[in-house]
Scaffold this motif. Sequence first.
Motif, mmCIF file in Angstrom:
data_model
loop_
_atom_site.group_PDB
_atom_site.id
_atom_site.type_symbol
_atom_site.label_atom_id
_atom_site.label_comp_id
_atom_site.label_asym_id
_atom_site.label_seq_id
_atom_site.Cartn_x
_atom_site.Cartn_y
_atom_site.Cartn_z
ATOM 1 N N PHE A 149 35.200 47.805 8.089
ATOM 2 C CA PHE A 149 33.757 47.939 7.867
ATOM 3 C C PHE A 149 33.086 48.804 8.931
ATOM 4 O O PHE A 149 32.325 49.713 8.600
ATOM 5 N N LEU A 150 33.336 48.522 10.201
ATOM 6 C CA LEU A 150 32.637 49.234 11.275
ATOM 7 C C LEU A 150 32.851 50.745 11.217
ATOM 8 O O LEU A 150 31.866 51.496 11.152
ATOM 9 N N PRO A 151 34.082 51.243 11.232
ATOM 10 C CA PRO A 151 34.212 52.709 11.183
ATOM 11 C C PRO A 151 33.653 53.314 9.895
ATOM 12 O O PRO A 151 33.115 54.421 9.906
ATOM 13 N N GLU A 152 33.744 52.571 8.804
ATOM 14 C CA GLU A 152 33.257 53.096 7.528
ATOM 15 C C GLU A 152 31.723 53.161 7.466
ATOM 16 O O GLU A 152 31.176 54.116 6.934
ATOM 17 N N ILE A 153 31.037 52.169 8.005
ATOM 18 C CA ILE A 153 29.573 52.220 7.956
ATOM 19 C C ILE A 153 29.046 53.309 8.897
ATOM 20 O O ILE A 153 28.075 53.994 8.585
#
Length: 168
Positions: free
Chosen positions: A49-53
Motif C-alpha cells: 500500500f505505502l509505495p503504491e499510494i
Amino acid sequence: MRAKGVSAVSENSLFLPNAVFVSDSTSVTDIFHEIANQLSAEKLVKKQFLPEIIKREEKYPTGIDLSPVNKNLPNIAVPHTEGEFVNTRLIVPVSLMTAVPFKNMIDPDQELPVKFLFLILNNDPAGQANILAQIMDFLRLTPVANLQELFKLTEPDKIYRFLSEHFK
C-alpha cells in the motif's frame, strides 16, 4: 499521528473509529508513512500500500481546491490507490494540523495547501468512483458552517462522530 477508537461499527459504514487520524506531519510522504503504518497494523491495507499510494499521488494528484464551493473552506485531497493493495472499503479521514502542499487534481502544475484528507480504501475496483462521488456530494450538500466545523476538529473521536452523523 493519533488514532482512537474501537473497530466495532456497522457493516454499511464507510468510517471506522480506529481509522481516523490527526497528523502534524508536514509532507505528503510523511503523512502517507504514518497512515500506512497504522492501517497496516489494523490489517486494513496490504504491505504494498505505502509505495503504491506514494507512486499514485505523484502520477495522479488528488488535491482539490474547495474555493469554488466556498472561499472560506480549506483545500482537501482524496488520495487512493488500486483495490489490490487494500483489504476493505473505507474512507480514512485525516485532519492536518499544518497545511501540506498537494498537487492540484485539475492542474497538476499547481500546488494547493491542503488541511484535510479523505483517503479512500476500496477493494472493489468498480466502486472507486462511487466513493469519490459520495465525498463530493457530501462536500456539495453539507452546509458550509458544518464543513467549517469538521475541518477545525483536531480529535479523532470527534471527527468520527461528526462524519458518522453527517456523511450520508
